[in-house]
Design an enzyme around this catalytic site. Sequence first.
Site, PDB file in Angstrom:
ATOM      1  N   GLY A  65     -19.084 -28.885  20.124  1.00  0.00           N
ATOM      2  CA  GLY A  65     -18.888 -27.651  19.377  1.00  0.00           C
ATOM      3  C   GLY A  65     -18.571 -26.492  20.309  1.00  0.00           C
ATOM      4  N   GLY A  83     -18.222 -22.178  19.825  1.00  0.00           N
ATOM      5  CA  GLY A  83     -18.228 -21.038  18.917  1.00  0.00           C
ATOM      6  C   GLY A  83     -18.299 -19.719  19.650  1.00  0.00           C
ATOM      7  N   GLY A  84     -18.599 -18.663  18.893  1.00  0.00           N
ATOM      8  CA  GLY A  84     -18.624 -17.320  19.447  1.00  0.00           C
ATOM      9  C   GLY A  84     -19.716 -17.113  20.481  1.00  0.00           C
ATOM     10  N   PHE A  85     -20.813 -17.871  20.380  1.00  0.00           N
ATOM     11  CA  PHE A  85     -21.919 -17.684  21.317  1.00  0.00           C
ATOM     12  C   PHE A  85     -21.779 -18.539  22.563  1.00  0.00           C
ATOM     13  CE2 PHE A  85     -24.285 -16.174  17.500  1.00  0.00           C
ATOM     14  CZ  PHE A  85     -24.648 -14.947  18.001  1.00  0.00           C
ATOM     15  N   GLY A  86     -21.072 -19.668  22.456  1.00  0.00           N
ATOM     16  CA  GLY A  86     -20.943 -20.538  23.607  1.00  0.00           C
ATOM     17  C   GLY A  86     -20.510 -21.940  23.225  1.00  0.00           C
ATOM     18  N   THR A  87     -20.538 -22.828  24.206  1.00  0.00           N
ATOM     19  CA  THR A  87     -20.093 -24.208  24.027  1.00  0.00           C
ATOM     20  C   THR A  87     -21.306 -25.126  23.902  1.00  0.00           C
ATOM     21  OG1 THR A  87     -18.137 -23.732  25.370  1.00  0.00           O
ATOM     22  CG2 THR A  87     -18.685 -26.043  25.016  1.00  0.00           C
ATOM     23  N   VAL A  88     -21.212 -26.121  23.009  1.00  0.00           N
ATOM     24  CA  VAL A  88     -22.314 -27.045  22.774  1.00  0.00           C
ATOM     25  C   VAL A  88     -21.952 -28.434  23.298  1.00  0.00           C
ATOM     26  CG1 VAL A  88     -23.838 -28.084  21.049  1.00  0.00           C
ATOM     27  CG2 VAL A  88     -22.959 -25.757  20.710  1.00  0.00           C
ATOM     28  N   LYS A 127     -26.596 -25.855  24.350  1.00  0.00           N
ATOM     29  CA  LYS A 127     -25.654 -24.755  24.157  1.00  0.00           C
ATOM     30  C   LYS A 127     -25.619 -23.918  25.433  1.00  0.00           C
ATOM     31  CE  LYS A 127     -25.366 -22.506  20.219  1.00  0.00           C
ATOM     32  NZ  LYS A 127     -23.939 -22.606  19.827  1.00  0.00           N
ATOM     33  N   ASP A 129     -24.307 -14.709  11.277  1.00  0.00           N
ATOM     34  CA  ASP A 129     -23.079 -15.502  11.408  1.00  0.00           C
ATOM     35  C   ASP A 129     -23.187 -16.787  10.584  1.00  0.00           C
ATOM     36  OD1 ASP A 129     -20.497 -15.984  12.272  1.00  0.00           O
ATOM     37  OD2 ASP A 129     -21.099 -16.896  14.160  1.00  0.00           O
TER      38      ASP A 129
END
Length: 347
Positions: A74, A76-81, A95, A193
């Site tokens: 994943g 997203g806006g907060f970071g990569t998972v 994350k 979010d």
Amino acid sequence: MNRIRKRDNSEDEETDVSKLNTNSLDQNLYLITNSKSKEPLSINIAMFEQPLLKLTLVDILEATNNFCKSNIVGDGGFGTVYKAKLPDGKIVAVKKLNKSKTQGQREFLAEMETIGKVKHQNLVPLLGYCSFGEEKLLVYEYMVNGSLDLWLRNRTGGLEILNWTKRFKIAIGSARGLAFLHHGFIPHIIHRDIKASNILLNEDFEPKVADFGLARLISACETHVSTDLAGTFGYIPPEYGQSWRSTTRGDVYSFGVILLELVTGKEPTGPEFKDIEGGNLVGWVLKKMKKGQVVDVLDPTVVNGASKQAMIKTVQIAAICLSENPASRPSMLHVFKFLKAIKNDFL
């Protein structure tokens, strides 16, 4: 960081939406939405008892194979998972926060210890964290069925179509989790979010709301929290364009969009709405409702004689969540109760 405390359990003596019959549901939706009754918690509470894992950067590098791209599940806006495997064999999700989103060391540690105390069956639990210099990493429980977005889009065609029973299970479970954030603690926890990619699914398709730990806690005396992240396009409530304030009612609006996604099978925005009245999913559905054509928005791949009425009622609930005026939207606790009423009457 503000300390949080559990809210007392009590019963809503004025209105028990779960006991409303089918005929009275429509008119009561409006009445209850505009009521000033207190909103007690009626959701099972479980506090996090085990201490959070405090992992070293070496632990994380080994678990993610040096953040190998093939382990990304994943972004997203907060970071990569990343999918990761801990030394004891446990599979988890790591994350890696974007550096622009991270706080100072002291604030980060305080926030993690606070959020780590929050646990609910419909929230993705924070298992641990690592802070090394500017690197901030969070360790979450791994959800084997990925996100709701993945299943609804099914862009590769390799997944089965989610039937209405599973979709409604996802709706009511994610509503329960979000209501817990809004009503289980003082001060409230605002997600900020809510979107289909932040609703994760376990092996039984039980939904769990993700990324709630990255929201800010608001103090008991405040009614909003200012933020530079107003959400994701397609889910952003109209008032954010003027105030840039995140509120619980903003979360309710975003959840209304998710309900429409579950009912229609369509994305919030995209090319398919280019030449369609309304311009996006919300606009299209509301136009159809005004014309008395709500049946036209139901996903033809899942609607049938058994699911039709429940899907129509879900659209009606979504519509009040999407009210232009935030004060006219129901609380998430009421949304959860509305969905319980549908379950009792139709499922």
